[in-house]
Scaffold this motif. Structure first.
Motif, PDB file in Angstrom:
ATOM      1  N   GLY B 242      21.082  82.411 -10.295  1.00 27.08           N
ATOM      2  CA  GLY B 242      20.520  81.258  -9.597  1.00 27.08           C
ATOM      3  C   GLY B 242      21.400  80.033  -9.691  1.00 27.08           C
ATOM      4  O   GLY B 242      21.061  78.975  -9.170  1.00 27.08           O
ATOM      5  N   CYS B 243      22.544  80.153 -10.363  1.00 27.69           N
ATOM      6  CA  CYS B 243      23.487  79.045 -10.437  1.00 27.69           C
ATOM      7  C   CYS B 243      24.706  79.387  -9.596  1.00 27.69           C
ATOM      8  O   CYS B 243      24.955  80.544  -9.284  1.00 27.69           O
ATOM      9  N   LEU B 244      25.479  78.376  -9.293  1.00 25.56           N
ATOM     10  CA  LEU B 244      26.665  78.583  -8.470  1.00 25.56           C
ATOM     11  C   LEU B 244      27.899  78.159  -9.248  1.00 25.56           C
ATOM     12  O   LEU B 244      27.899  77.110  -9.893  1.00 25.56           O
ATOM     13  N   ILE B 245      28.913  78.996  -9.200  1.00 29.04           N
ATOM     14  CA  ILE B 245      30.181  78.635  -9.833  1.00 29.04           C
ATOM     15  C   ILE B 245      31.224  78.468  -8.740  1.00 29.04           C
ATOM     16  O   ILE B 245      31.411  79.352  -7.910  1.00 29.04           O
ATOM     17  N   LEU B 246      31.896  77.312  -8.736  1.00 24.50           N
ATOM     18  CA  LEU B 246      32.986  77.088  -7.781  1.00 24.50           C
ATOM     19  C   LEU B 246      34.259  77.150  -8.598  1.00 24.50           C
ATOM     20  O   LEU B 246      34.503  76.293  -9.435  1.00 24.50           O
ATOM     21  N   SER B 247      35.054  78.170  -8.348  1.00 23.35           N
ATOM     22  CA  SER B 247      36.195  78.376  -9.220  1.00 23.35           C
ATOM     23  C   SER B 247      37.478  78.343  -8.400  1.00 23.35           C
ATOM     24  O   SER B 247      37.508  78.773  -7.257  1.00 23.35           O
ATOM     25  N   ASP B 248      38.519  77.804  -8.982  1.00 23.73           N
ATOM     26  CA  ASP B 248      39.793  77.694  -8.287  1.00 23.73           C
ATOM     27  C   ASP B 248      40.359  79.085  -8.050  1.00 23.73           C
ATOM     28  O   ASP B 248      40.158  80.007  -8.820  1.00 23.73           O
ATOM     29  N   GLU B 249      41.123  79.208  -6.987  1.00 23.58           N
ATOM     30  CA  GLU B 249      41.722  80.487  -6.618  1.00 23.58           C
ATOM     31  C   GLU B 249      42.532  81.095  -7.745  1.00 23.58           C
ATOM     32  O   GLU B 249      42.550  82.287  -7.961  1.00 23.58           O
ATOM     33  N   LEU B 250      43.289  80.250  -8.449  1.00 30.04           N
ATOM     34  CA  LEU B 250      44.257  80.770  -9.391  1.00 30.04           C
ATOM     35  C   LEU B 250      43.786  80.628 -10.836  1.00 30.04           C
ATOM     36  O   LEU B 250      44.595  80.469 -11.726  1.00 30.04           O
ATOM     37  N   ASN B 251      42.489  80.685 -11.055  1.00 27.69           N
ATOM     38  CA  ASN B 251      41.999  80.560 -12.421  1.00 27.69           C
ATOM     39  C   ASN B 251      42.401  81.754 -13.263  1.00 27.69           C
ATOM     40  O   ASN B 251      42.582  82.852 -12.774  1.00 27.69           O
ATOM     41  N   HIS B 252      42.459  81.534 -14.553  1.00 26.01           N
ATOM     42  CA  HIS B 252      42.867  82.571 -15.498  1.00 26.01           C
ATOM     43  C   HIS B 252      41.816  83.676 -15.584  1.00 26.01           C
ATOM     44  O   HIS B 252      40.642  83.446 -15.315  1.00 26.01           O
ATOM     45  N   THR B 253      42.271  84.876 -15.973  1.00 24.53           N
ATOM     46  CA  THR B 253      41.373  86.037 -16.076  1.00 24.53           C
ATOM     47  C   THR B 253      40.174  85.770 -16.968  1.00 24.53           C
ATOM     48  O   THR B 253      39.074  86.260 -16.695  1.00 24.53           O
ATOM     49  N   SER B 254      40.352  85.009 -18.049  1.00 19.92           N
ATOM     50  CA  SER B 254      39.223  84.785 -18.948  1.00 19.92           C
ATOM     51  C   SER B 254      38.132  84.001 -18.248  1.00 19.92           C
ATOM     52  O   SER B 254      36.941  84.273 -18.434  1.00 19.92           O
ATOM     53  N   LEU B 255      38.497  83.035 -17.403  1.00 16.59           N
ATOM     54  CA  LEU B 255      37.497  82.270 -16.665  1.00 16.59           C
ATOM     55  C   LEU B 255      36.797  83.157 -15.647  1.00 16.59           C
ATOM     56  O   LEU B 255      35.580  83.088 -15.477  1.00 16.59           O
ATOM     57  N   VAL B 256      37.571  84.013 -14.978  1.00 14.02           N
ATOM     58  CA  VAL B 256      36.966  84.907 -13.992  1.00 14.02           C
ATOM     59  C   VAL B 256      36.011  85.871 -14.679  1.00 14.02           C
ATOM     60  O   VAL B 256      34.905  86.124 -14.200  1.00 14.02           O
ATOM     61  N   LEU B 257      36.409  86.388 -15.837  1.00 10.90           N
ATOM     62  CA  LEU B 257      35.547  87.323 -16.557  1.00 10.90           C
ATOM     63  C   LEU B 257      34.278  86.636 -17.022  1.00 10.90           C
ATOM     64  O   LEU B 257      33.184  87.172 -16.892  1.00 10.90           O
ATOM     65  N   GLY B 258      34.414  85.422 -17.573  1.00  6.00           N
ATOM     66  CA  GLY B 258      33.240  84.679 -17.998  1.00  6.00           C
ATOM     67  C   GLY B 258      32.298  84.418 -16.838  1.00  6.00           C
ATOM     68  O   GLY B 258      31.078  84.569 -16.960  1.00  6.00           O
ATOM     69  N   ALA B 259      32.872  84.046 -15.680  1.00  6.27           N
ATOM     70  CA  ALA B 259      32.031  83.781 -14.516  1.00  6.27           C
ATOM     71  C   ALA B 259      31.299  85.045 -14.077  1.00  6.27           C
ATOM     72  O   ALA B 259      30.129  85.015 -13.731  1.00  6.27           O
ATOM     73  N   ARG B 260      32.003  86.167 -14.092  1.00  6.06           N
ATOM     74  CA  ARG B 260      31.356  87.414 -13.670  1.00  6.06           C
ATOM     75  C   ARG B 260      30.271  87.841 -14.648  1.00  6.06           C
ATOM     76  O   ARG B 260      29.204  88.285 -14.251  1.00  6.06           O
ATOM     77  N   LEU B 261      30.537  87.701 -15.922  1.00  4.62           N
ATOM     78  CA  LEU B 261      29.553  88.140 -16.896  1.00  4.62           C
ATOM     79  C   LEU B 261      28.303  87.281 -16.868  1.00  4.62           C
ATOM     80  O   LEU B 261      27.250  87.695 -17.333  1.00  4.62           O
ATOM     81  N   MET B 309      50.790  79.767 -13.967  1.00  5.02           N
ATOM     82  CA  MET B 309      51.740  80.470 -13.113  1.00  5.02           C
ATOM     83  C   MET B 309      52.357  79.557 -12.073  1.00  5.02           C
ATOM     84  O   MET B 309      53.402  79.853 -11.524  1.00  5.02           O
ATOM     85  N   GLU B 310      51.703  78.442 -11.761  1.00  6.76           N
ATOM     86  CA  GLU B 310      52.221  77.559 -10.728  1.00  6.76           C
ATOM     87  C   GLU B 310      52.842  76.296 -11.295  1.00  6.76           C
ATOM     88  O   GLU B 310      53.607  75.625 -10.634  1.00  6.76           O
ATOM     89  N   GLY B 311      52.440  75.930 -12.494  1.00  9.01           N
ATOM     90  CA  GLY B 311      52.908  74.666 -13.025  1.00  9.01           C
ATOM     91  C   GLY B 311      52.254  73.466 -12.383  1.00  9.01           C
ATOM     92  O   GLY B 311      52.718  72.344 -12.539  1.00  9.01           O
ATOM     93  N   SER B 312      51.161  73.676 -11.656  1.00  8.01           N
ATOM     94  CA  SER B 312      50.543  72.531 -10.991  1.00  8.01           C
ATOM     95  C   SER B 312      49.498  71.919 -11.913  1.00  8.01           C
ATOM     96  O   SER B 312      48.920  72.592 -12.739  1.00  8.01           O
ATOM     97  N   ILE B 313      49.274  70.636 -11.736  1.00  3.66           N
ATOM     98  CA  ILE B 313      48.268  69.935 -12.530  1.00  3.66           C
ATOM     99  C   ILE B 313      47.062  69.698 -11.631  1.00  3.66           C
ATOM    100  O   ILE B 313      47.208  69.372 -10.453  1.00  3.66           O
ATOM    101  N   VAL B 314      45.889  69.834 -12.207  1.00  2.14           N
ATOM    102  CA  VAL B 314      44.660  69.721 -11.420  1.00  2.14           C
ATOM    103  C   VAL B 314      44.496  68.281 -10.926  1.00  2.14           C
ATOM    104  O   VAL B 314      44.923  67.340 -11.583  1.00  2.14           O
ATOM    105  N   ARG B 315      43.896  68.125  -9.778  1.00  2.00           N
ATOM    106  CA  ARG B 315      43.683  66.780  -9.244  1.00  2.00           C
ATOM    107  C   ARG B 315      42.397  66.213  -9.820  1.00  2.00           C
ATOM    108  O   ARG B 315      41.372  66.143  -9.147  1.00  2.00           O
ATOM    109  N   LEU B 316      42.455  65.847 -11.068  1.00  2.00           N
ATOM    110  CA  LEU B 316      41.235  65.522 -11.783  1.00  2.00           C
ATOM    111  C   LEU B 316      40.482  64.314 -11.244  1.00  2.00           C
ATOM    112  O   LEU B 316      39.264  64.359 -11.130  1.00  2.00           O
ATOM    113  N   PRO B 317      41.145  63.180 -10.894  1.00  2.00           N
ATOM    114  CA  PRO B 317      40.356  62.037 -10.412  1.00  2.00           C
ATOM    115  C   PRO B 317      39.520  62.382  -9.194  1.00  2.00           C
ATOM    116  O   PRO B 317      38.354  61.993  -9.090  1.00  2.00           O
TER     117      PRO B 317
END
Lengths: 475, 549
Positions: B242-261, B309-317
């Protein structure tokens, strides 16, 4: 927002716009606006602008009004949650809990290797050479010679071809199961399987079929059912892998799995066996090799043995061992192996030294089993509490013979017994579970752990104290 | 570039930026990005410069051709192996179990057998020393084309380490620094043998958690024994069905696994793309759950600080602005950014000069910048108290080993300056200098580098599969250890070498690496960048000097 709906919108512009401000209407208008922006045409129609702003306003209102639930539920309604026990100093045989000096009957330090000087020395040598962390996963310069040595030694000790190490005990079986069993495969698992197995099964997305705890007839029944289903669809059956996941010594019940019968079932119904030996490694068997040695089963008959090094080996991490055909696959597809930093070298060295001690002194296993039998006998016959677990299991449970009605009140009664014992210098703990997450929640219980360092006097004292506590509190 | 832009750059909306960028010829696209310092109405205090230059088309064509050739050869070799002309070196199933359902599908292993095997010697290289700025590799040779390896017993020493995550150089074995770790090993031993909720909560854990909370500037924190497991076990405790997770395309496997579980619905937005994220947020809030249209219980945005893998920094603001507008929650995984960016090493939050209380869940690991292992989650006191009771790791998994915890304590105190020295802050500055120098020199040489200009993770694009193997081997011959990554960790046409700059690298070491790269870049034709950049800053705004503009 593809072009097609926008085109449709354009043709029936008048009709569509008056339908109202459902999300679809607004998004169609927006899509059209986007297209026209891209083509660089200036939007001139005032009517168009009015409709656009009207639907946009409604959307803004919906966004303003929406209230999500709080990220974590407020806990002020319930009683303040009990806080953790604070252990000052090492959690070894004599432990200081919340300021009280006690004898430790709660940590899984079965062979007493936690404060062994040789182990500490070896860890120190390794620290001075390698530092603490490995700064990388196994694939990217995180493989140290100590890791290779530990894997080699574990494989030799267990008499298998190959072993693979993980840096966290929980992650071992939880990464191993999804590496082999995928969507569409079938896994038969015991009801009393521990939480890490349950998480591994959930991550694998396979069909899971539970059989009653240690009940081989129930297992055979569902295997036969599966066989009948296979005959209906033989093509699918040819590519569906099947696994049985059992534990050597169950954490939740202290029972031993009947391995010879399982092996017979394996060959009869062509299912592979995954054995989780966290509690039985270093405990069962003449040399401590686990439940396969205990029953005299050929280790090659078990496809995968997984164990964590946090109990008998008093280190951190876990390992899987088996034939190279099976284990090598995890080096590329075990998630906890490929995507996580490797085990710190000092902990690996500590594990190697602990393994050395296990190989040299083979008497400790028999000693441990004798102590388990002793305390098991002493704790029989307490009115109000029953002992759950095999007589040679070093981690067994004390459950209430009759539940008081609700789980909460059971937990409170057991807590009082634990506190009574803690005040009189015996450190015990209740077995903790996540009540909402477990598939088959075990009843509340006190977990008693026997280690080889406890003397007979201490064991008797503990048994007497528990009897006293049970009499005072349950009567 | 001011020609054609009627308004000043600050007034451009995100959409219009996209439109303008796409209307330009490919050649000018990334120049546009680099020169456009849009501050989005003051959200960014400094210009945000990232670049992801695309290679010329012939490179993509040649890459696909390379994969095609290897695949053809793969089929050919499989045929030979099946018919017995070639010996099969793979391990085989037991005789007694030959009639069981096969454990692996043949096709699953096609890639592993035929492509990975050929270049396998570039990964899992065993080392036998500290993973510092220089290390010793165990020499390993293969007599049968990488099917099996054998250690010759010799050691290649003094190899420069450009692969380990040692950003602040805390992977050290100097006895003066490690006294407290040695003492804690003597006092506590290595293991704990119990879970946090039972008998495994030591006083050293409590001390560590207080220090982590102070370091990050939040109310409280909780630590776990493994970084991967921190994500995989705590996301399910926070969100569920019943919750929604919006996850970045290139997130790490641990985040994807946590989201799936966790069992929530997962929607993916394009990497670091705020328009994509805003669209998903609007759709979610306005339309609700897919079939029933009931409102979502919670919306959780999961992003990383620096993407490895990309070296990019998140657009936090921008993400924080969006999160406040749509009342979503933010989970920030700072595995690579904690300690590595920010003027005093406090991570991306400090890098963008934001308030850490704006982020709901701050997560990070101690493996990279602190030279230890484990992970933490920090935030408001209610969040951490909730996790102490409901996290899977606190109930079922062993707590952190004491010497490991002590190492984090001492390195964190060093960074904060609490040990009375300025070593920590010097290292943070040194890392920033090394990063800038390294990236600038690589850009000048003409390589294609991805990512933000201040991220210490530097991916250098190689594109073609053959070059991946050749690059890593040639660098090892010059005694430089690099990490190369290809498919499936990256998109199929974007194989790359990834450098991790460390504060422990001295300028002579970096120069040695840069010279080797220069040489190899010419030899292997890796300098794909089509911009000529001079080392002198531009002193003028005009890019063309035509009279009739």
């Amino acid at each position: 927002m593809t072009l097609a709906p926008a085109d449709a919108g354009q043709q029936q512009d008048g009709v569509r716009a008056t339908v109202g401000v459902s999300g679809d209407g607004a998004s169609l208008l927006r899509a059209q606006a986007n297209r026209e922006l891209k083509e660089g045409i200036k939007l001139k129609t005032p009517k168009f602008f009015k409709k656009l702003t009207a639907s946009m306003n409604e959307i803004e209102e919906i966004i303003e009004e929406w209230q999500p639930e709080p990220l974590v539920p407020r806990m002020s309604k319930e009683k303040p949650a009990p806080s953790y026990n604070i252990v000052s100093g090492p959690p070894c045989h004599k432990i200081t809990v919340n300021g009280k000096q006690c004898i430790n009957f709660a940590s899984f330090n079965f062979l007493g290797l936690l404060d062994n000087d040789r182990v500490k020395n070896q860890a120190l040598q390794s620290l001075r050479k390698y530092g603490v962390g490995t700064c990388g996963p196994r694939g990217f310069y995180g493989t140290f010679d100590v890791h290779l040595e530990l894997e080699d030694r574990l494989a030799k000790f267990m008499r298998t071809e190959e072993a693979i190490i993980y840096s966290y005990g929980f992650a071992t079986i939880a990464s191993a199961i999804p590496a082999y069993s995928k969507r569409g495969d079938i896994v038969f698992v015991d009801e009393a399987a521990c939480f890490s197995i349950q998480k591994g099964l959930q991550a694998s997305r396979s069909h899971i079929k539970y059989f009653r705890h240690n009940d081989m007839e129930d297992l055979e029944r569902i295997l036969k059912q599966q066989e009948l289903e296979d005959q209906k669809n033989p093509r699918k059956a040819r590519v569906t892998r099947r696994f049985i996941v059992v534990e050597g010594l169950y954490m939740n019940t202290g029972a031993i799995c009947p391995l010879p019968e399982l092996v017979k079932l394996k060959y009869k119904y062509k299912v592979r066996i995954f054995l989780e030996e966290s509690l039985s490694f270093g405990v069962l068997g003449q040399h401590g090799r686990g439940v396969t040695e205990h029953f005299g089963v050929n280790i090659d008959d078990i496809d995968l043995i997984s164990a964590n090094m946090e109990n008998s080996l008093a280190s951190v991490g876990g390992f899987c061992c088996g034939r190279s055909f099976v284990i090598d696959h995890q080096r590329l597809s075990g998630q906890g192996y490929c995507f996580s930093a490797s085990l710190p070298p000092m902990l690996a060295s500590a594990a190697i030294e602990a393994l050395n001690i296990m190989e040299e002194d083979q008497d400790i296993f028999r000693l441990l089993r004798d102590k388990c039998k002793l305390i098991h006998k002493e704790l029989q016959g307490i009115s109000g509490l029953k002992v759950v677990g095999e007589s040679i299991s070093p981690a067994f449970h004390l459950q209430l013979e009759q539940s008081s009605g609700s789980r909460e009140s059971d937990v409170r009664i057991l807590n009082r017994i634990v506190e009574y014992c803690m005040d009189r210098k015996i450190a015990l703990t209740q077995a903790h579970y996540l009540e909402k997450e477990e598939k088959f929640l075990p009843p509340p219980s006190i977990r008693v752990v026997v280690t080889v360092e406890q003397t007979e006097e201490e064991l008797e004292m503990a048994a007497n104290l528990i009897k006293e506590a049970a009499q005072n509190i349950l009567q | 570039m001011s020609r054609g832009l009627a308004r000043s750059e600050e007034e451009l909306t995100g959409e219009e930026v996209t439109v303008l960028r796409e209307s330009l010829a490919p050649r000018w696209r990334d120049v546009f990005l680099q020169h456009l310092h849009h501050t989005k109405g003051g959200l960014y205090k400094r210009p945000f410069t990232e670049s992801f230059e695309q290679a010329p088309l012939y490179v993509a064509v040649l890459t696909y051709m390379g994969f095609g050739v290897v695949t053809l050869f793969g089929y050919f070799r499989d045929f030979l192996r099946a018919w017995g002309f070639e010996k099969c070196n793979l391990a085989q199933e037991r005789e007694e179990q030959k009639d069981f359902v096969p454990l692996y599908q043949d096709f699953e292993n096609f890639y592993t057998r035929n492509l990975y095997m050929r270049v396998r010697d570039n990964w899992n290289r065993p080392i036998c020393s500290l993973p510092g700025p220089q290390f010793d590799l165990m020499e390993r040779v293969s007599d049968d084309y990488n099917w099996t390896f054998r250690h010759t017993g010799k050691v290649i020493d003094g190899v420069i380490n450009m692969g380990s995550y040692n950003y602040l150089g805390f992977a050290e074995n100097d006895p003066t620094f490690l006294t407290s770790v040695e003492e804690s090993n003597e006092k506590y031993g290595s293991g704990v043998c119990s879970t946090r909720q039972e008998m495994g909560n030591l006083d050293i854990h409590e001390e560590l958690e207080k220090l982590v909370a102070t370091f990050l500037g939040v109310e409280s924190a909780m630590t776990f024994g493994m970084g991967f497991a921190t994500n995989a076990m705590n996301i399910p405790a926070l969100v569920g069905k019943g919750c929604l997770i919006l996850s970045d395309e290139l997130n790490h496997t641990s985040l994807v696994l946590g989201a799936r579980l966790s069992g929530s619905t997962i929607r993916v937005f394009k990497h670091n793309n705020m328009q994509s994220l805003e669209k998903l947020l609007r759709d979610a809030v306005v339309h609700g759950q897919p079939r029933s249209h009931r409102p979502w219980k919670k919306i959780l945005i999961i992003v990383e600080g620096i993407y490895s893998m990309e070296g990019s920094i998140v657009r936090l603001p921008e993400i924080i602005a969006l999160k406040k507008k749509y009342k979503a929650y933010l989970y920030l995984d700072e595995a690579h950014s904690i300690g590595a960016v920010g003027p005093t090493g406090r991570g991306v939050v400090e890098f963008f000069e934001l308030d850490p209380r704006d982020i709901d869940v701050l997560m990070g690991t101690f493996t990279k910048s602190f030279g230890s292992s484990g992970g933490y989650i920090a935030g408001k006191k209610e969040l951490v108290d909730f996790l102490r009771l409901h996290s899977h790791s606190a109930v079922y998994a062993t707590s952190m080993s004491p010497p490991v915890a002590e190492q984090i304590l001492r390195s964190m105190k060093c960074i904060m300056g609490l040990d009375g020295t300025t070593i920590g802050i010097q290292r943070v500055r040194r890392l920033a200098e090394n990063t800038r120098y390294f990236r600038q020199r690589l850009n000048e040489m003409g390589f294609i580098i991805y990512g933000h200009e201040e991220s210490p993770v530097v991916p250098l694009l190689l594109f073609m599969p053959g070059k991946v193997g050749a690059f890593a081997r040639e660098m090892l011959k010059r005694k430089i250890g690099v990490v190369v990554v290809g498919f499936p960790a990256t998109p199929i046409t974007e194989a790359r070498a990834r450098f991790c700059v460390s504060a422990a690298h001295t300028t002579p070491m970096l120069d040695k690496v840069l010279n080797a790269l220069d040489e190899l870049g010419d030899h292997l034709v890796l300098k794909y960048s089509r911009h000529t950049r001079s080392s002198r800053p531009e002193l003028y705004d005009e890019t063309s000097f035509e009279m009739d503009d």
